[in-house]
Design a protein around this motif. Structure first.
Motif, PDB file in Angstrom:
ATOM      1  N   TYR A   1      53.035  59.169  51.212  1.00  0.00           N
ATOM      2  CA  TYR A   1      52.182  58.177  50.551  1.00  0.00           C
ATOM      3  C   TYR A   1      52.682  57.881  49.135  1.00  0.00           C
TER       4      TYR A   1
ATOM      5  N   ASP B   1      54.151  54.287  47.731  1.00  0.00           N
ATOM      6  CA  ASP B   1      53.119  53.662  46.906  1.00  0.00           C
ATOM      7  C   ASP B   1      51.835  53.393  47.697  1.00  0.00           C
ATOM      8  N   LEU B   2      51.414  54.387  48.487  1.00  0.00           N
ATOM      9  CA  LEU B   2      50.218  54.244  49.322  1.00  0.00           C
ATOM     10  C   LEU B   2      49.097  55.201  48.928  1.00  0.00           C
ATOM     11  N   SER B   3      49.303  55.982  47.880  1.00  0.00           N
ATOM     12  CA  SER B   3      48.331  57.013  47.520  1.00  0.00           C
ATOM     13  C   SER B   3      46.944  56.454  47.219  1.00  0.00           C
ATOM     14  N   ASP B   4      46.897  55.241  46.665  1.00  0.00           N
ATOM     15  CA  ASP B   4      45.601  54.643  46.331  1.00  0.00           C
ATOM     16  C   ASP B   4      44.978  53.892  47.505  1.00  0.00           C
ATOM     17  N   CYS B   5      45.705  53.818  48.614  1.00  0.00           N
ATOM     18  CA  CYS B   5      45.221  53.037  49.759  1.00  0.00           C
ATOM     19  C   CYS B   5      44.636  53.914  50.869  1.00  0.00           C
ATOM     20  N   VAL B   6      45.205  55.086  51.049  1.00  0.00           N
ATOM     21  CA  VAL B   6      44.776  55.965  52.147  1.00  0.00           C
ATOM     22  C   VAL B   6      43.886  57.064  51.588  1.00  0.00           C
TER      23      VAL B   6
END
Length: 217
Positions: A108, A112-117
């Motif tokens: 993530y 750059d997905l840490s704020d999405c999942v």
């Protein structure tokens, strides 16, 4: 659909785990085996041991819960299928779930997905915190559209070929190691015994009575 895998592939973090108590949690229920301790948890970190381990069937029962539906003005009942693993299997699966969580968090971050999942992650926040964040975001971006979906039988309808492909991608391997393949096969092709059938059995049923955590099987 699932082919045999070879030895000698990368097996990840579990064999390097020094403190199994970080992820190990004793289970307080009856199953086909007895509860395990730290000694077995240490074995669960060894890829060769996991690759040779014979997983036992899950125990299955249906949990009936009631929920009040304000739109209908009445209480409705919902049946939920519950399955739980034996003590040994649950210990091994906890080890590999811990390893996979670390790999997922790294994935993530890299993408750059840490704020999405937010699902199934330890983020030090509760559901109402995330709901408040969504409201703040919606007000700042107003007008905007928020889409909500409730997918029926989401996990039960996953494509196992795609799931295996994604697992290899998360682990950064071209072929699953023998231990990881064993974990994947166990989760994808699980077996179970109905709890009611065990309770009706003349031997197993007697063992299930009372509060003892003796092995049912």
């Amino acid at each position: 659909m699932i082919e045999a895998q070879g030895e000698g592939q990368p097996s990840g973090l579990c064999e390097k785990q020094r403190k199994p108590q970080d992820w190990f949690k004793p289970r307080g229920y009856q199953h086909l085996d007895t509860p395990v301790g730290i000694r077995f948890a240490n074995k669960a970190t060894q890829p060769d041991f996991v690759a040779r381990h014979s997983f036992t069937p899950l125990i299955h029962y249906v949990k009936r819960t009631k929920r009040y539906k304000p739109e209908n003005g009445k209480t409705e009942f919902k049946n939920r299928s519950i399955m739980y693993a034996s003590h040994r299997d649950a210990c091994i699966l906890s080890c590999y779930a811990n390893k996979l969580n670390h790999a997922l968090n790294a994935y993530y971050t890299a993408n750059d997905l840490s704020d999405c999942v937010i699902a199934y992650r330890k983020l030090e926040k509760a559901n109402y915190d995330f709901a408040a964040d969504v409201q703040v975001f919606a007000r700042e971006k107003s007008p905007c559209v928020i889409l909500c979906f409730d997918v029926t039988d989401f996990f039960g309808s996953l494509d196992h070929r795609l799931l295996k492909q994604r697992l290899k991608e998360i682990l950064s391997v071209s072929t699953l190691s023998s231990d990881w393949y064993q974990i994947f096969r166990t989760v994808a092709k699980y077996r179970y015994i109905n709890k009611e059938d065990l309770q009706k059995h003349p031997v197993f049923g007697e063992r299930m009575k009372g509060r003892s955590l003796q092995a049912i099987g």
